[in-house]
Enzyme design. Sequence first.
Site, PDB file in Angstrom:
ATOM      1  N   LYS A 196      -2.948   3.323   9.341  1.00 11.55           N
ATOM      2  CA  LYS A 196      -2.333   2.367   8.419  1.00 11.55           C
ATOM      3  C   LYS A 196      -2.018   1.090   9.179  1.00 11.55           C
ATOM      4  O   LYS A 196      -1.191   1.073  10.090  1.00 11.55           O
ATOM      5  CB  LYS A 196      -1.060   2.957   7.806  1.00 11.55           C
ATOM      6  CG  LYS A 196      -0.390   2.038   6.800  1.00 11.55           C
ATOM      7  CD  LYS A 196       0.825   2.725   6.183  1.00 11.55           C
ATOM      8  CE  LYS A 196       1.522   1.837   5.182  1.00 11.55           C
ATOM      9  NZ  LYS A 196       2.719   2.496   4.592  1.00 11.55           N
ATOM     10  N   LYS A 249      -6.002   2.989   5.548  1.00  9.43           N
ATOM     11  CA  LYS A 249      -5.379   1.982   4.676  1.00  9.43           C
ATOM     12  C   LYS A 249      -5.174   0.692   5.456  1.00  9.43           C
ATOM     13  O   LYS A 249      -4.593   0.738   6.556  1.00  9.43           O
ATOM     14  CB  LYS A 249      -4.036   2.514   4.171  1.00  9.43           C
ATOM     15  CG  LYS A 249      -3.275   1.557   3.276  1.00  9.43           C
ATOM     16  CD  LYS A 249      -1.921   2.125   2.877  1.00  9.43           C
ATOM     17  CE  LYS A 249      -1.189   1.144   1.957  1.00  9.43           C
ATOM     18  NZ  LYS A 249       0.169   1.607   1.626  1.00  9.43           N
TER      19      LYS A 249
END
Length: 326
Positions: A196, A249
């Site tokens: 992330k 992500k």
Amino acid sequence: MNQLHFRRNRRLRNTDTLRKMVRETVLRKEDFIYPIFVVEGENIKNPVASMPGVYQLSLDHFEKEIDEVVSLGIPSVILFGVPNEKDTVGSQAYAEEGIVQRATRLAKECHPNLVVIADTCLCQYTDHGHCGVVEDGYVVNDASLELLTKAAVSQAKAGADIIAPSNMMDGFVAAIRQGLDEAGFVNIPIMSYAVKYASSYYGPFRDAAHSSPQSGDRKTYQMDSANRLEALREAEADVEEGADFLIVKPALSYLDIMRDVKNNFTLPVVAYNVSGEYSMIKAAAQNGWINEQEIVLETLTSMKRAGADLIMTYHAKDAARWLEGK
């Protein structure tokens, strides 16, 4: 011309049927996970200004939303809670009657076969907007793990099928796995936000979840967008600690990272097609600059081609309709 020798690759493109027969990557509605923002109160359907078509929903509207999701053949949703009350330790994240816990119970009562994923973080629930405990302006790691584990166990008790921790603290998968196991939830998988990045693509989400940091940023715990090898270190740590899925992500600007993760690990890879990616397409479509259906399906297919087994996307409902020719 008879003396020329070259490959005629176009032979496999002559008709639509033939092109479909040799298609290497297939996008299916079963690939989708649909994000939903749930809020406290009644008869609330607040449009998110920066995300056309996305709403904050109270539980009465949430029930209608999951009815539609199921009717479209989308197998899973991920829940993000927006509480009325926030505090320094994000206590509503692990409250028995927290909004995600209540929404989870409702979803499983209405649709037992719908896979309910609970996002496990503190940022929506803390008054400072960070994903952990803040001391002297710094997000401390180990004290945050205790609260994140409490949240995960609370979500599992409410009936969540999958726990999806998104906080990026060191050791978060190990702590949550231990907490779930000790609470008797040994069969609840962890869908880790393993990779992330600290990304500008999250802006619209923070409007929807009311989760913007009140001071500073998240760069001490989310990853530097310039780094590639760091992603493999993060994913490897989560695999060793017991993750069952690996999320990358954002997705669209990190397709190279997604392919690296897919090539190096055997766990299912999940692409998070984030809010900024969604909103850019929506804005361009509303201005008539692009064909929304074609762009969305091409974008989602690119994520599968890059290695995603599943895709979290706000486009899920539209994409499911389009794939069915509706």
